[in-house]
Design an enzyme around this catalytic site. Sequence first.
Site, short mmCIF file in Angstrom:
data_model
loop_
_atom_site.label_atom_id
_atom_site.label_comp_id
_atom_site.label_asym_id
_atom_site.label_seq_id
_atom_site.Cartn_x
_atom_site.Cartn_y
_atom_site.Cartn_z
N CYS A 114 0.83 -1.20 0.00
CA CYS A 114 0.00 0.00 0.00
C CYS A 114 0.87 1.25 0.00
O CYS A 114 1.72 1.43 0.89
CB CYS A 114 -0.92 0.00 1.22
SG CYS A 114 -1.87 1.54 1.41
N CYS A 172 0.57 3.52 3.38
CA CYS A 172 1.07 3.08 4.68
C CYS A 172 2.44 3.69 4.93
O CYS A 172 3.14 4.08 3.99
CB CYS A 172 1.16 1.55 4.72
SG CYS A 172 -0.42 0.71 4.88
N HIS A 210 -3.77 0.90 8.33
CA HIS A 210 -4.30 0.50 7.03
C HIS A 210 -5.70 -0.07 7.13
O HIS A 210 -6.53 0.11 6.23
CB HIS A 210 -3.36 -0.54 6.39
CG HIS A 210 -3.83 -1.03 5.05
ND1 HIS A 210 -3.54 -0.37 3.87
CD2 HIS A 210 -4.57 -2.12 4.70
CE1 HIS A 210 -4.08 -1.02 2.85
NE2 HIS A 210 -4.71 -2.09 3.33
N ASN A 220 -13.66 9.41 -0.59
CA ASN A 220 -14.33 8.29 -1.22
C ASN A 220 -14.02 7.05 -0.39
O ASN A 220 -12.85 6.76 -0.12
CB ASN A 220 -13.83 8.05 -2.65
CG ASN A 220 -14.10 9.22 -3.56
OD1 ASN A 220 -15.09 9.93 -3.39
ND2 ASN A 220 -13.24 9.43 -4.55
N HIS A 246 -6.66 2.05 1.96
CA HIS A 246 -6.17 2.76 3.15
C HIS A 246 -7.06 3.99 3.42
O HIS A 246 -7.42 4.70 2.48
CB HIS A 246 -4.73 3.19 2.93
CG HIS A 246 -4.05 3.67 4.17
ND1 HIS A 246 -3.07 2.95 4.81
CD2 HIS A 246 -4.19 4.80 4.90
CE1 HIS A 246 -2.65 3.62 5.87
NE2 HIS A 246 -3.32 4.75 5.94
N HIS A 295 -8.26 7.35 3.52
CA HIS A 295 -7.70 8.60 3.00
C HIS A 295 -8.78 9.38 2.27
O HIS A 295 -9.84 8.87 1.94
CB HIS A 295 -6.54 8.31 2.04
CG HIS A 295 -6.96 7.78 0.70
ND1 HIS A 295 -7.45 6.50 0.51
CD2 HIS A 295 -7.01 8.36 -0.54
CE1 HIS A 295 -7.76 6.31 -0.76
NE2 HIS A 295 -7.51 7.43 -1.42
#
Length: 360
Positions: A70, A73, A135, A175, A186, A188
């Site tokens: 990811c 992260c 995460h 979103n 993750h 965000h």
Amino acid sequence: MKRTVRHLADGREIIYFDQPGAPDRVAEDTRDLPPVSAASEIRLDPLTGEWVAMAAHRQTRTYKPPADLCPLCPSKPGKPSEIPESDYDVVVFENRFPSFAEDVIGEPSTVDGYGLVPVRPGRGRCEVVCFTSNHDGSFAQLSAKQVRAVVDAWADRTTALSAVPGVEQVFPFENRGEEIGVTLSHPHGQIYGYPFVTPKTERMIDVARAYQAEHGRPVLGDVLAAEQKSGARVVASGEHWTAYVPPAARWPVEVHVVPHRQVADIPALTDAERDDFADVYLDVLRRCDALYDRPLPYIAAWHQAPVRRDRELGWLHLELFSVLRAKDKLKYLAGSESGMAVWINDATPEQIAERLRAAG
């Protein structure tokens, strides 16, 4: 908040927002990255008068990587990410695949040189906001203190992007969920600095101007007062904010979170208003996740006033909505919604509000 500005290997800016006492952010980005190349443009639709962005370079952006790779992260030995530090509270960085960027080249022109469809460089700014280093977490799982840190980061970036030449509107949003189209799981969000005022905001400003001229009062202020008086659609409330299902809700799950005081944008909120937002919003999010006994896919969209005009007509608020109409059923935007922008909801706003209240 402790604010630290650093730069990634390709020159992009990264800003850490930490609680007092956090360690200094000194880690270097060790990746070998090519320069960011953004070639976006905007074109004005001659039939609607709306700007449309073209950003073909985004086809190569990261798409559903495995969890151990990811990019949001913290970096680990042998696995550098977009965040060089081994941990963080809240971090914001320039998007590597931006829809709008400050250094986009080009001059105003028209499609095919005919003069009918104006074309402009897609100059603006796009940033990624990571709410937590966890995460597997979510915004709903943050503490009120962590949410306050995110609000402060939104305020900081709204002020910064508002000062970028050519930016006309700043749009923080989140979103969440694959059903929404999220390609990075993750927790965000993003912030767009648009080089124009968005169509939805233009429409809301026009309505607000006409209502103010006729009644001498802000339309959202009257809507808020009516919702507070009725209570039929109120989901949660605090000293400074009320969350309610709008009386003409379009989506199967839709909540507006509105401050009791008219302010143009997030930076204008007081400390008390920012703290109270954290409590009210967390209440809303936890009800949303309990609604179908599963994480709710949603879009959370901040409505802020334009940067350079009509700010006296704006009333900051957050709009949260979901495409999920049942635990395993999606609302599709079919002919009426997509073709004519005429929305048809399968539930009344009063039913939606009652379900959210019962989910608490």
